[in-house]
Design a protein around this motif. Structure first.
Motif: not given
Ligand SMILES: NC(=O)c1ccc[n+]([C@@H]2O[C@H](COP(=O)([O-])OP(=O)(O)OC[C@H]3O[C@@H](n4cnc5c(N)ncnc54)[C@H](O)[C@@H]3O)[C@@H](O)[C@H]2O)c1
Length: 436
Positions: A44-48, A67-69, A113-115, A134-136, A232-234
């Motif tokens: 839930c940091n960014g797009q979540g 949920c977040d790690i 993240p995508d993985h 989320e995508k991809p 995060h993000f990068t």
């Molecule tokens: N649809 C859109 O417009 C859009 C925009 C940005 C990002 N995204 C997608 O959203 C996804 C996340 O990107 P972001 O920029 O928000 O990343 P981010 O790194 O800011 O956030 C991801 C979060 O997931 C958490 N996390 C990682 N592994 C975890 C796990 N096993 N259990 C619980 N939490 C876990 C991280 O701690 C982090 O808080 C990516 O797939 C990205 O492509 C989509």
């Protein structure tokens, strides 16, 4: 008594009839408990969190779990939910499997993240939850195939975060292309220039920050020491977790190249690029890349750059459908047609800029909620749509990484074994590619 939640589960298991659909009072602020849609977010940091915020615009939605790690992200986002809704989510988890096990959750948002997408999306489907992923949707062809199978097998209503699919001006642009007024289209130029995106200097590895479950962040990815650059993000600039701009923005924009031209499978793919802007920074993925997808009678050109903004047509992102009479340009802001002027003569009328609503994500979530209520799997960005474009974008990265012109038959490369080695991911023990 059949509750709405019971109804959703039962119809899912029965895979069928829409005879009785309980009404939801979405317009009312007071929602009966049985009509509530309980949402939980993983990552839930960014797009979540942006996705969750769009869900919370709807009164029938309640966020009962995050949920977040990373403890600091979890605490910050719980505070944000409290600001929006007056109370923190009842359940804060560090291990996503506990969220999946929570029987009260109807919809899981996968914002990791995508993985991680494939494992978590499939687990949520298996547990009978609908999913906003989320995508991809995946990094590899095989993950995408598995995710499509899971949604189908467990009868889940899945929306992929490609919210442009719910902003009507994109469809209007496609309708105009279908009118044929542009004449023969020879090229679809698809570009994403991200001037705001900072380069990341090389940083040393460091101890895992307090409150972070780093092993659970890595999950199926190879084990390595913690490095802030890859977190995060990068993370999106490192192959172990994502695919750089080619897939990050590629899925959003290339989706419309295929949709607009009504095509699916390219004949061949080749790509050239590199770290032209920042040769010494920490990123693995190229900061500059051109990928050419060959179709019958036209090409789709993907063109990206980090650190500069001048993509094409005075825009930093978008698509140009280059026709013999004019070019239709569409981006997140709107669409227009720039006529061809040859020997001083215009070949068609200009179409002035028609602006988008700017409400793509809100519309997208509403569409998901509507489909959940009617058990309609054909969401605006269904798992099939998400899978197709995630695979298409991944092909660009495989062409770049092998440096070859690759021939693709829809499931495999027919002219290169090395390229085929990218189709199935290697997961780190104890994580396994889900079997559906
Ligand atoms: N649809 C859109 O417009 C859009 C925009 C940005 C990002 N995204 C997608 O959203 C996804 C996340 O990107 P972001 O920029 O928000 O990343 P981010 O790194 O800011 O956030 C991801 C979060 O997931 C958490 N996390 C990682 N592994 C975890 C796990 N096993 N259990 C619980 N939490 C876990 C991280 O701690 C982090 O808080 C990516 O797939 C990205 O492509 C989509």
């Amino acid at each position: 008594m059949t509750t709405r939640r019971g109804f959703i589960r039962n119809t899912a298991l029965a895979a069928a009839g829409l005879a009785v659909v309980p009404s939801l009072r979405a317009s009312s602020k007071i929602v009966a408990p049985s009509d509530r849609i309980n949402v939980g977010v993983i990552g839930c940091n960014g797009q979540g969190f942006s996705d969750l915020s769009a869900f919370l615009e709807n009164p029938e939605v309640e966020c009962i779990a995050l949920c977040d790690i990373d403890d600091s992200v979890l605490a910050r986002r719980a505070g944000n939910v409290e600001k929006i809704r007056g109370k923190k989510p009842a359940n804060l988890y560090k291990d996503w499997r506990k969220l999946i096990d929570n029987k009260d959750i109807d919809v899981v948002i996968v914002g990791t993240p995508d993985h991680w997408h494939c494992i978590q999306m499939v687990a949520a489907c298996e547990a009978g939850k609908d999913v906003f992923v989320e995508k991809p949707i995946g990094r590899t062809i095989e993950e995408c195939n598995i995710m499509v199978k899971a949604a189908k097998k467990y009868n889940r209503v899945v929306q992929v975060g490609q919210w442009q699919r719910s902003d009507p001006h994109w469809q209007e642009a496609v309708d105009f292309i279908n009118s044929g007024k542009l004449g023969k289209i020879r090229l679809v130029r698809v570009f994403s220039y991200q001037g705001w995106c900072p380069t990341i200097p090389v940083l040393p590895d460091e101890p895992v920050p307090e409150g972070v479950d780093y092993d659970m962040w890595l999950g199926p990815a190879p084990k390595r020491a913690f490095n802030r650059n890859r977190f995060h993000f990068t993370f999106r600039w490192f192959w172990d977790y994502a695919g750089g701009l080619m897939t990050d923005w590629g899925v959003h924009l290339l989706d419309y190249a295929l949709f607009g031209m009504n095509v699916t499978t390219p004949k061949s793919i080749m790509a050239m690029g590199g770290k032209y802007g920042y040769p010494d920074d920490a990123c693995e993925t190229p900061d500059s890349l051109q990928t050419i997808y060959e179709f019958d009678g036209f090409n789709v050109l993907w063109d990206h750059a980090i650190g500069i903004d001048d993509g094409a047509y005075g825009r930093n992102h978008g698509l140009g459908f280059v026709g013999e009479n004019g070019t239709l340009v569409v981006d997140r802001g709107g669409w227009e047609v720039i006529p061809e002027k040859v020997n001083g003569k215009l070949r068609m009328e200009a179409v002035p800029l028609k602006k988008g609503t700017g409400k793509g994500l809100s519309n997208h979530v509403k569409n998901h909620l509507d489909c959940i209520k009617t058990r309609n799997p054909k969401t605006n960005a269904s798992i099939e749509i998400g899978a197709h474009i995630a695979k298409f974008s991944a092909l660009g990265n495989i062409a770049y990484r092998t440096g070859k012109k690759l021939v693709w038959d829809g499931t495999k490369f027919t002219n290169d074994t090395e390229a085929n080695s990218f189709l199935v991911p290697q997961y780190r023990t104890p994580w396994n590619l889900p079997v559906v």
